[in-house]
Scaffold this active site. Sequence first.
Site, PDB file in Angstrom:
ATOM      1  N   ARG A 133       0.957  -0.543  -0.282  1.00  0.00           N
ATOM      2  CA  ARG A 133      -0.500  -0.169   0.029  1.00  0.00           C
ATOM      3  C   ARG A 133       0.610   1.147   0.159  1.00  0.00           C
ATOM      4  O   ARG A 133       0.550   2.277  -0.647  1.00  0.00           O
ATOM      5  CB  ARG A 133      -1.060  -0.005   1.015  1.00  0.00           C
ATOM      6  N   GLU A 173      -9.353   6.349   7.137  1.00  0.00           N
ATOM      7  CA  GLU A 173      -7.440   6.519   7.007  1.00  0.00           C
ATOM      8  C   GLU A 173      -7.397   7.733   6.583  1.00  0.00           C
ATOM      9  O   GLU A 173      -6.839   8.242   6.455  1.00  0.00           O
ATOM     10  CB  GLU A 173      -7.089   5.124   6.717  1.00  0.00           C
TER      11      GLU A 173
END
Lengths: 170, 817
Positions: free
Chosen positions: B311, B770
């Site tokens: 990621r 997030e």
Amino acid sequence: MQISLDINGSLRDVYLDPRTTLLDALRSHLGLTGTKKGCDHGQCGACTVLLDGRRVNACLTLACMAQGAKVTTIEGLGSSDALSPLQAQFLNHDGFQCGFCTPGQICSATAMLEELAAGWPSHASTDLEGPFPLSHAEIAERMSGNLCRCAAYSNIVDAIQNAAKDGDAK
Amino acid sequence: MSLGKSLPHDAAPLHVTGQARYVDDIPLPATALHLAFGLSTIAHGEVTALDLSAVRAAPGVVAVYGPEDFDPVPDCSPSAHDEPMISTGEVLYLGMPLFLVAADSHLAARKAARLAKVSYTEKPALLTVDDALAANSRFEDGPVIWAKGDAARAIATAPHVVEGQFELGGQEHFYLEGQVAACLPLEGGDLLVHASTQHPTEIQHKVAHALHLPMSAVRVEVRRMGGGFGGKESQGNALAIACAVVAARTGRPAKMRYDRDDDMMITGKRHDLRLLYRAGFDDRGQLTGVAFTHLFRCGWAQDLSLPVADRAMLHADNCYHLPHIRIESHRLKTHTQSATAFRGFGGPQGMVGIERVMDHVAHALGRDPLEVRRANFYAPAEPVASAGGASPPGPPEDISEQAIGAGPVPPSPDETVDLTSRGAVEGQPERGVAPASPGAQTTPFFMPVEDFIGHELVARLVETSDYAARRAAIADWNAASPILKRGIALTPVKFGISFTLTHLNQAGALVHVYQDGSIHLNHGGTEMGQGLFQKVAQVAAGVFGVDPYAIKITATDTAKVPNTSATAASSGSDLNGMAARAACLTLRDRMAAFIAGKHQVKADAVRFEGGRVRVAGESYGFDQVAAWAYLARVSLSSTGFYATPKLQWDRKAGKGRPFLYFAYGAAVTEVVIDTLTGENRILRADLLHDTGNSLNPALDIGQIEGAYVQGAGWLTTEELVWDGKGRLTTHAPSTYKLPACSDRPDVFNVALWGRPNREDSVGRSKAVGEPPFMLGISAFYALSDAVAACGPGYPALDAPATPERVLAAVQRVQAHV
């Protein structure tokens, strides 16, 4: 040792090791789990309760030291159908996310507003003689012993400011 | 409609009165046992003797378990079966559990755990990036490399080049409620586990595996967590497994709660890394080529490190179109805590890297970093044809076919692998590469960026924050201020939404309507303070046309909704909201068909609103219709299911469409530093963040503010320090500096972008957990800006930018000639 504690207006007898903290007495022996254990080192503020109206970290207070004092926990500040002004404003302003620090924040803020009313200055006060306007800086300084990892600080400050206004209005 | 309303958190009345119950508050029978681990005191070596006699003899101790008491020792790993619950002889980090104590009180267990006599043969520990690189100690065979275009050539032929490297620290989760689990033995060997976890199904799987039980014999219930932040995705496995093992062996309930210092010593944190960059650019600051090297310190076990590091690569572009890019990612194995998920899951680390490049390029050219950032932005999104945010025309989708599994037949799963873990990266079916939309710019992983709103969003923030005038004023102020210097930075965020392990993008829900009209809602998501339960209840209330408070929100329970994905990757409301919506629509359709039949009208003529059901000019209470439907033998219970469409991802090649959409945001932060001490403060922050059509603006703004503060904390005050022996010396809030109330910016303006998601998400909202964490990056680059005002050199700040590091940077730029 056998001790007797005045908790939220009722006298509770409990048999404890003398080294038991007030926090463990409340949570493990008296079934009052509203007071939370965050760090157990007096650093996070989650266990804040009131002893004769003054805020203390229950994890750094021995239960036997609280004999003879009036202990107030989050359960004693109000109930669902009779919220204290701070409880009501924490609800109105979403003064939390996960809620774990909330009982400590509310107990701490309850005593903090009393400290202000009694004319206690803080590091952030511009004039040691007062008056102390309930600015963000004053609240932030006076509440910095209560950590909120979700960082709901904006809403906590709003809740406290509005609860203080409610108090002034009464 | 209840969607889009700023309703308070569903449990608010419980929280403010101390009645909200966390795992450690659940009353257990007096026979319950309390558990503690004994921990290693070295970082690497062999246990040569483990004398537990004094532990067994300690007051209150009921049982003590060493490695010889298990065959094999239960595994706690979410991925590679490399995390024994207690060491099997090899010590791999300082703080590794060596044995398990069960006693009649928490204190007795902890005291006893300190009485073991342990002898070790100590070996050299690999503690740093350099140690691990020198020993070639890593997960996977070598670095993962993704490339697009020819970065080396583009850099070599560029008019200008910058390069550098910096250290980016980790982060302790410090969920206020520490790790905790409790297990009650049920009849026939079944178990009920209460755990503070973001991933109930993984707990269920790991407990079942440890005890050789089918998953159906283990029920995991999670009402709430006192904060998770990723730290409760996999790090709670050991406690739940320990409780289950003890409960199964003793027949007594068992509870385990890590004391705070133990929690910080044992559990994983955000991955720290060293980040190297080299970028070529033109006179305007437009990048022609860029190369990154990520050197992640993953710790002793694999855990979720591979998808975390992936990621980071997936966010190495942030908002910038990089036609020639190469990313090399090393996942280094060290003798430290096993780094794990933390809000952003590697994304923030990748993003700080490209923002560093922007900052450095601007410094090299003497330009405003914001101009350089804008010069590199992706092309703007094509305007959406119809109002209301309908999906743009894209490749044809067929969700049902995807869900059934187009493509090759997957191999038979290994039953020891938890398929619902983000760590389960191997052996999963991969799909082909998503066709690119013609003309759309693509990310370094070849996903078309069709929804880029950065230009407009940043333009609005520049205006509302008065960026240009303040930047000029700060320059003037600095010129007249020799000791204090101010700095300002605007950084944008583009964050991909979906699990990168495609099959995790599914969710289930279970909804009952009772004969009195009350509604019971359950889904696979967990509540950790983010307000997921309230949002999903608002979705359900919207479908039934009832007050959200009429919806009974219930604890996450693996017996109600199975095979759940972790509540992670910001996906909670996207996935579970859609699943709950599907279940509610099924029930509403049944009720509508029933009542329409009675009135001999079509079902679509029935309206559910204001707690009433309107049909053919009549109006009935929702409860009345529920009662009639029951009497008419209409099923009033339904499951719902959702699988995110359009996803196609090949992680090995680094190609495809891992995300359904991107969430955007931007922040302007202004700071002041003291050049004599390095002390610093955030003076003002202005945030503008994209949550699509917000499901609940109050909750979303709370998430954004909290995430910003947490993100800024990561990059400024939160410093993890290990000593030369591998001992974490910052293992309590006395030494690990979390943001306090006084660290919230004095001026803090937060706004929602307020336009619908182009994709067909629940209520056209966007995930919020997030993405705003990365708004905190602006604080870091504002500090860099302030340091840059002290001299001609480039600040080259390491993170976290503690006063020591700021002071060192000030001295560096002043010394630069």
